[in-house]
Scaffold this motif. Sequence first.
Motif, PDB file in Angstrom:
ATOM      1  N   GLY A  75       1.222  -0.882  -0.018  1.00  0.00           N
ATOM      2  CA  GLY A  75      -0.064   0.083   0.029  1.00  0.00           C
ATOM      3  C   GLY A  75       0.642   1.355   0.028  1.00  0.00           C
ATOM      4  N   PHE A  76       0.368   2.227  -0.696  1.00  0.00           N
ATOM      5  CA  PHE A  76       1.237   3.322  -0.804  1.00  0.00           C
ATOM      6  C   PHE A  76       0.104   4.664  -0.426  1.00  0.00           C
ATOM      7  N   ALA A  77       1.116   6.026   0.331  1.00  0.00           N
ATOM      8  CA  ALA A  77       0.002   7.117  -0.029  1.00  0.00           C
ATOM      9  C   ALA A  77       0.709   8.055  -0.902  1.00  0.00           C
ATOM     10  N   ASP A  80      -2.300  13.824   0.694  1.00  0.00           N
ATOM     11  CA  ASP A  80      -2.557  13.676   1.588  1.00  0.00           C
ATOM     12  C   ASP A  80      -4.566  13.058   0.601  1.00  0.00           C
ATOM     13  N   ALA A  82      -5.278  10.351  -1.661  1.00  0.00           N
ATOM     14  CA  ALA A  82      -5.474   8.791  -1.698  1.00  0.00           C
ATOM     15  C   ALA A  82      -4.662   8.151  -0.743  1.00  0.00           C
ATOM     16  N   ARG A  83      -5.204   7.116  -0.928  1.00  0.00           N
ATOM     17  CA  ARG A  83      -3.452   5.716  -0.233  1.00  0.00           C
ATOM     18  C   ARG A  83      -4.021   4.774  -1.772  1.00  0.00           C
ATOM     19  N   ARG A  85      -3.445   0.670  -3.353  1.00  0.00           N
ATOM     20  CA  ARG A  85      -3.484  -0.430  -3.569  1.00  0.00           C
ATOM     21  C   ARG A  85      -2.745  -1.349  -3.925  1.00  0.00           C
ATOM     22  N   GLN A 101      -7.671   2.304  -5.870  1.00  0.00           N
ATOM     23  CA  GLN A 101      -7.686   3.282  -4.968  1.00  0.00           C
ATOM     24  C   GLN A 101      -8.402   3.507  -3.537  1.00  0.00           C
ATOM     25  N   ASN A 104      -9.437   8.937   0.713  1.00  0.00           N
ATOM     26  CA  ASN A 104      -9.164   9.232   2.273  1.00  0.00           C
ATOM     27  C   ASN A 104     -10.673   9.327   3.523  1.00  0.00           C
ATOM     28  N   GLU A 166      -4.889  -0.460   4.287  1.00  0.00           N
ATOM     29  CA  GLU A 166      -5.863  -0.372   3.426  1.00  0.00           C
ATOM     30  C   GLU A 166      -6.280   1.500   3.624  1.00  0.00           C
ATOM     31  N   TYR A 168      -6.085   4.469   6.571  1.00  0.00           N
ATOM     32  CA  TYR A 168      -5.029   5.242   7.420  1.00  0.00           C
ATOM     33  C   TYR A 168      -6.726   5.540   8.795  1.00  0.00           C
TER      34      TYR A 168
END
Length: 373
Positions: A75-77, A80, A82-83, A85, A101, A104, A166, A168
């Motif tokens: 997973g990565f951000a 600010d 969205a994150r 997978r 996607q 957030n 997924e 935070y």
Amino acid sequence: MATVLIDKLLQAAVKQGVSDIHIVVGQPPVFRLHGRMRKLETKTLEAEDSVALMKSITPERCQRELQETGSADFGFAFGDLARFRVSVFKQRGFISMVLRQIPNDKLTPEQLGLSEAVVKLVHRPRGLFLVTGPTGSGKSTTLASLINMLNETVDHHIITIEDPIEFYHEHMKSTINQREVGVDVPSFSEAIRRALRQDPDVILVGELRDLETIEAAISAAETGHIVFGTLHTNSAQGTVNRIIDAFPGNLQDQVRTQLASSLIGVVAQTLLPKVGGGRCAAYEVLIVTSGISNLIRENKTFRINSAIQTGAKFGMQLMDDALFNHWSAGRVSVEDVLAKAHTPDELAKRIVQARRGLDDENGDKGNGSGSHR
């Protein structure tokens, strides 16, 4: 070059509300929007493009895993915004990537269309609560929403065990520890066993993927914790069977007894494209009453569906009824509803009858919307 490209792609995806980005050699990047795949009108990706894109976002340990096993997930951000997978894998010797996607903003249970009965279950002091459905049916979103609601309203210690993490969660009223399998802890089952020594009130298990994990989750639920978990099953009745069938024959009776006392509810869900854009979820809801817990204990799970049908007063609902309601409210098309139905023939009959009833009531409005109960 690659970082510029990936930033542009991610920005466009976030802006348009795209659910997935597909990076495959031999065609331009593809966006999945409201369930449909759309090719971007940009250059066709060469082998070196996909490698560069992969390297620009993939952590070292995952690049090693990709080399050794042919695939890796992480997973990565993206700032600010969205994150994502990400699943990176090899095909025909090339590198492919799919980025899902994870928005957030967490929706409330009401916004997702979850009933009061489901929300009540989550406030119970102990038990196993399962959210099930095929990949991409919104299980993570549902769980994030319920965890977020608990976080805002009660002072609990919540432990999530995910692969990868997924959504935070910030600490609000509750304290939240999120453990990533492969980074913070070696396996789901190990993390659940450890969690029991960490004074939790709520444990979220990303996926009940093997016998050990299922066993650990059930015993955690029995010892006075609320345990959330997901499975890839399509119906509530199928979920109960899947769990029991995961165990060898000689242990199944014991598991039935454990499950009968620890399972509190199952929500099976699916996503449908809405008429006019967007998507909505249809939910099958099983609330485990003493009657249903007896069915599980006595190996009569084949009767669960009819118990759901007669359990409306407890907030239960069969998938096909949920689908029928979406159709009669004019939210989704007949084709989409029937594609997701558990018994499409019967649902089709019901829709035909409903339309006929509408035509009889008001000759001018036979458009399949409105009420007919």
